[in-house]
Design a protein around this motif. Structure first.
Motif, PDB file in Angstrom:
ATOM      1  N   CYS A 156      18.914 -35.440 -25.883  1.00 23.92           N
ATOM      2  CA  CYS A 156      19.118 -34.866 -24.542  1.00 23.92           C
ATOM      3  C   CYS A 156      20.456 -34.137 -24.505  1.00 23.92           C
ATOM      4  N   GLY A 157      21.477 -34.747 -25.110  1.00 27.70           N
ATOM      5  CA  GLY A 157      22.779 -34.099 -25.188  1.00 27.70           C
ATOM      6  C   GLY A 157      22.723 -32.806 -25.967  1.00 27.70           C
ATOM      7  N   PHE A 158      21.909 -32.790 -27.050  1.00 28.18           N
ATOM      8  CA  PHE A 158      21.765 -31.542 -27.820  1.00 28.18           C
ATOM      9  C   PHE A 158      21.217 -30.426 -26.922  1.00 28.18           C
ATOM     10  N   GLY A 159      20.133 -30.746 -26.191  1.00 25.72           N
ATOM     11  CA  GLY A 159      19.514 -29.742 -25.333  1.00 25.72           C
ATOM     12  C   GLY A 159      20.441 -29.264 -24.234  1.00 25.72           C
ATOM     13  N   LEU A 160      21.174 -30.188 -23.608  1.00 20.14           N
ATOM     14  CA  LEU A 160      22.105 -29.818 -22.553  1.00 20.14           C
ATOM     15  C   LEU A 160      23.261 -28.990 -23.111  1.00 20.14           C
ATOM     16  N   GLY A 161      23.742 -29.354 -24.299  1.00 19.83           N
ATOM     17  CA  GLY A 161      24.830 -28.609 -24.910  1.00 19.83           C
ATOM     18  C   GLY A 161      24.429 -27.195 -25.271  1.00 19.83           C
ATOM     19  N   LEU A 162      23.248 -27.028 -25.833  1.00 22.05           N
ATOM     20  CA  LEU A 162      22.755 -25.690 -26.151  1.00 22.05           C
ATOM     21  C   LEU A 162      22.598 -24.848 -24.886  1.00 22.05           C
ATOM     22  N   ALA A 163      22.076 -25.468 -23.822  1.00 20.15           N
ATOM     23  CA  ALA A 163      21.887 -24.740 -22.569  1.00 20.15           C
ATOM     24  C   ALA A 163      23.222 -24.307 -21.978  1.00 20.15           C
ATOM     25  N   ALA A 164      24.254 -25.135 -22.137  1.00 16.42           N
ATOM     26  CA  ALA A 164      25.575 -24.783 -21.613  1.00 16.42           C
ATOM     27  C   ALA A 164      26.168 -23.593 -22.356  1.00 16.42           C
ATOM     28  N   ILE A 165      25.997 -23.565 -23.675  1.00 16.73           N
ATOM     29  CA  ILE A 165      26.507 -22.430 -24.452  1.00 16.73           C
ATOM     30  C   ILE A 165      25.735 -21.164 -24.102  1.00 16.73           C
ATOM     31  N   ALA A 166      24.433 -21.311 -23.907  1.00 20.07           N
ATOM     32  CA  ALA A 166      23.598 -20.146 -23.573  1.00 20.07           C
ATOM     33  C   ALA A 166      23.960 -19.561 -22.218  1.00 20.07           C
ATOM     34  N   ASN A 167      24.403 -20.400 -21.310  1.00 21.75           N
ATOM     35  CA  ASN A 167      24.772 -19.940 -19.964  1.00 21.75           C
ATOM     36  C   ASN A 167      26.106 -20.578 -19.579  1.00 21.75           C
ATOM     37  N   PRO A 168      27.212 -20.075 -20.123  1.00 20.67           N
ATOM     38  CA  PRO A 168      28.512 -20.723 -19.912  1.00 20.67           C
ATOM     39  C   PRO A 168      28.964 -20.743 -18.463  1.00 20.67           C
ATOM     40  N   GLN A 169      28.517 -19.792 -17.639  1.00 24.29           N
ATOM     41  CA  GLN A 169      28.913 -19.793 -16.241  1.00 24.29           C
ATOM     42  C   GLN A 169      28.354 -21.009 -15.500  1.00 24.29           C
ATOM     43  N   ARG A 170      27.150 -21.406 -15.865  1.00 26.62           N
ATOM     44  CA  ARG A 170      26.549 -22.581 -15.232  1.00 26.62           C
ATOM     45  C   ARG A 170      27.244 -23.847 -15.700  1.00 26.62           C
ATOM     46  N   GLY A 171      27.627 -23.879 -16.977  1.00 22.42           N
ATOM     47  CA  GLY A 171      28.391 -24.996 -17.503  1.00 22.42           C
ATOM     48  C   GLY A 171      27.542 -26.159 -17.972  1.00 22.42           C
ATOM     49  N   PHE A 172      28.229 -27.205 -18.390  1.00 21.83           N
ATOM     50  CA  PHE A 172      27.568 -28.400 -18.905  1.00 21.83           C
ATOM     51  C   PHE A 172      27.278 -29.342 -17.747  1.00 21.83           C
ATOM     52  N   ASP A 173      26.024 -29.760 -17.621  1.00 19.66           N
ATOM     53  CA  ASP A 173      25.565 -30.567 -16.483  1.00 19.66           C
ATOM     54  C   ASP A 173      25.788 -32.055 -16.770  1.00 19.66           C
ATOM     55  N   VAL A 174      26.923 -32.567 -16.308  1.00 19.11           N
ATOM     56  CA  VAL A 174      27.264 -33.969 -16.552  1.00 19.11           C
ATOM     57  C   VAL A 174      26.317 -34.898 -15.805  1.00 19.11           C
ATOM     58  N   VAL A 175      25.919 -34.513 -14.607  1.00 19.28           N
ATOM     59  CA  VAL A 175      24.992 -35.346 -13.832  1.00 19.28           C
ATOM     60  C   VAL A 175      23.671 -35.508 -14.580  1.00 19.28           C
ATOM     61  N   ALA A 176      23.156 -34.416 -15.132  1.00 17.43           N
ATOM     62  CA  ALA A 176      21.915 -34.490 -15.910  1.00 17.43           C
ATOM     63  C   ALA A 176      22.100 -35.375 -17.135  1.00 17.43           C
ATOM     64  N   LEU A 177      23.281 -35.313 -17.751  1.00 18.63           N
ATOM     65  CA  LEU A 177      23.551 -36.155 -18.915  1.00 18.63           C
ATOM     66  C   LEU A 177      23.480 -37.634 -18.550  1.00 18.63           C
ATOM     67  N   VAL A 178      24.071 -38.005 -17.408  1.00 17.22           N
ATOM     68  CA  VAL A 178      24.041 -39.401 -16.973  1.00 17.22           C
ATOM     69  C   VAL A 178      22.619 -39.831 -16.639  1.00 17.22           C
ATOM     70  N   LEU A 179      21.872 -38.970 -15.955  1.00 17.65           N
ATOM     71  CA  LEU A 179      20.480 -39.289 -15.644  1.00 17.65           C
ATOM     72  C   LEU A 179      19.663 -39.487 -16.917  1.00 17.65           C
ATOM     73  N   CYS A 180      19.914 -38.638 -17.914  1.00 18.45           N
ATOM     74  CA  CYS A 180      19.195 -38.773 -19.186  1.00 18.45           C
ATOM     75  C   CYS A 180      19.542 -40.086 -19.872  1.00 18.45           C
ATOM     76  N   LEU A 181      20.793 -40.517 -19.771  1.00 19.77           N
ATOM     77  CA  LEU A 181      21.186 -41.785 -20.389  1.00 19.77           C
ATOM     78  C   LEU A 181      20.461 -42.958 -19.738  1.00 19.77           C
ATOM     79  N   VAL A 182      20.460 -42.983 -18.409  1.00 17.31           N
ATOM     80  CA  VAL A 182      19.763 -44.075 -17.712  1.00 17.31           C
ATOM     81  C   VAL A 182      18.266 -44.024 -18.019  1.00 17.31           C
ATOM     82  N   GLY A 183      17.709 -42.818 -18.021  1.00 18.54           N
ATOM     83  CA  GLY A 183      16.297 -42.678 -18.350  1.00 18.54           C
ATOM     84  C   GLY A 183      15.986 -43.117 -19.761  1.00 18.54           C
ATOM     85  N   ALA A 184      16.886 -42.818 -20.709  1.00 22.65           N
ATOM     86  CA  ALA A 184      16.680 -43.238 -22.099  1.00 22.65           C
ATOM     87  C   ALA A 184      16.674 -44.755 -22.223  1.00 22.65           C
ATOM     88  N   ILE A 185      17.561 -45.421 -21.476  1.00 25.87           N
ATOM     89  CA  ILE A 185      17.601 -46.886 -21.510  1.00 25.87           C
ATOM     90  C   ILE A 185      16.282 -47.465 -20.991  1.00 25.87           C
TER      91      ILE A 185
END
Length: 317
Positions: free
Chosen positions: A56-85
């Motif tokens: 999930c982090g790989f996908g979010l990181g790639l998306a952030a580089i592809a669209n740097p103005q939008r940035g890295f979505d920390v909230v989505a990262l946390v949701l993905c972590l809880v969902g992974a658990i």
């Protein structure tokens, strides 16, 4: 619930499982009523949900580089972590329900909650449904495309436990399921999929095959007696070069995906840590030593962290 018999636990402290680290937080702090279910969900062995989460982090990181103005979505990262658990716990519970007879015949797994009699299959099923519901509540925080993408992964989760009975490549099917987060992470930002996300997904599949082959080295003898298939048994004496090949393919595809979205020198420097961890695993792997294999398998948590940080570092710089 029944108490585990001496034969089921093999002399272990009551209720504990053979492949969990002694003195883990579940053994020490969880209330007694929760411990069997926490062990069923592998909360005492967090490596699994980390390995499910890092793509999930790989996908979010790639998306952030592809669209740097939008940035890295920390909230989505946390949701993905809880969902992974939640989903890793549900998947492990389902796997243990399906494999309870096999697990009873393997030294490393016969102390698990179902084969040892701590949790009945019916109670395990209810627990699996509760975890799945929690995972779904996380999933619906994303866009509709991502929701349907997440639901589609359930088919992969459902078939995986049966693959070891019919194919020498159950690690491939685990890769299909455990790498899905690379697609989910990207789709959560773009509400769709493009080639970089797909390449990251395929690279993660190769990574999973490599590290789960290492993991399966622990059970080669017992798996042979139980009739369980694995890439560890398939590759035999060639397990180490096979793992090296899968890792090399993973690194190549991850690099191509990153360069396609515009990654540069910061990613390359960060990727050096990923390569170092994977090379160390291959060079120092002793296939006949289960403890050696387990340590190298667990090191993939740091490889996943390093790759995610490499992508985030590139976006920041």
């Amino acid at each position: 619930m029944q108490s585990p018999t001496p034969n089921a636990t093999g002399g272990l402290p009551p209720g504990t499982v053979a492949d969990a680290q002694r003195g883990n937080w579940v053994d020490r702090f969880a209330p007694d009523w929760l411990k069997p279910y926490a062990r069923l969900a592998r909360w005492d062995r967090p490596i699994g949900f980390w390995l499910l989460f890092w793509p999930c982090g790989f996908g979010l990181g790639l998306a952030a580089i592809a669209n740097p103005q939008r940035g890295f979505d920390v909230v989505a990262l946390v949701l993905c972590l809880v969902g992974a658990i939640m989903m890793r716990g549900a998947g492990c519970t389902f796997n243990d329900i399906v494999d309870r007879d096999f697990d009873a015949r393997v030294a490393r797994t016969r102390s698990r909650p179902i084969p040892s009699g701590q949790v009945t299959p019916w109670h395990a099923l209810l627990f699996m449904l509760a975890q799945s519901l929690a995972g779904f509540l996380i999933l619906i925080q994303f866009n509709m495309f991502t929701i349907w993408l997440g639901i589609a992964s359930l088919g992969l989760v459902a078939i995986y436990p049966f693959m070891k009975r019919i194919t020498w490549w159950p690690q491939l099917y685990l890769g299909f399921a455990f790498s899905w987060g690379a697609l989910v992470g990207w789709a959560s930002q773009d509400a769709g999929l493009t080639l970089p996300a797909v390449l990251a997904y395929i690279g993660s599949i190769l990574w999973v095959i490599g590290y789960d082959t290492i993991y399966a080295l622990q059970d080669v003898e017992d798996d042979a007696l139980a009739g369980v298939k694995s890439t560890a048994r398939l590759f035999g004496a060639n397990a180490t070069p096979a793992v090296a090949g899968f890792y090399a393919g993973a690194v190549l595809l991850w690099a191509i995906a990153a360069f396609m979205v515009g990654a540069g020198l910061p990613f390359v420097l960060g990727m050096g840590a990923v390569v170092a961890i994977l090379v160390w695993q291959v060079v120092t792997l002793v296939p006949s030593d289960g403890t050696n294999a387990l340590v190298r398998f667990k090191a993939n948590h740091w490889a996943g962290l390093a790759l995610t940080l490499a992508l985030v570092l590139d976006w920041l710089i």
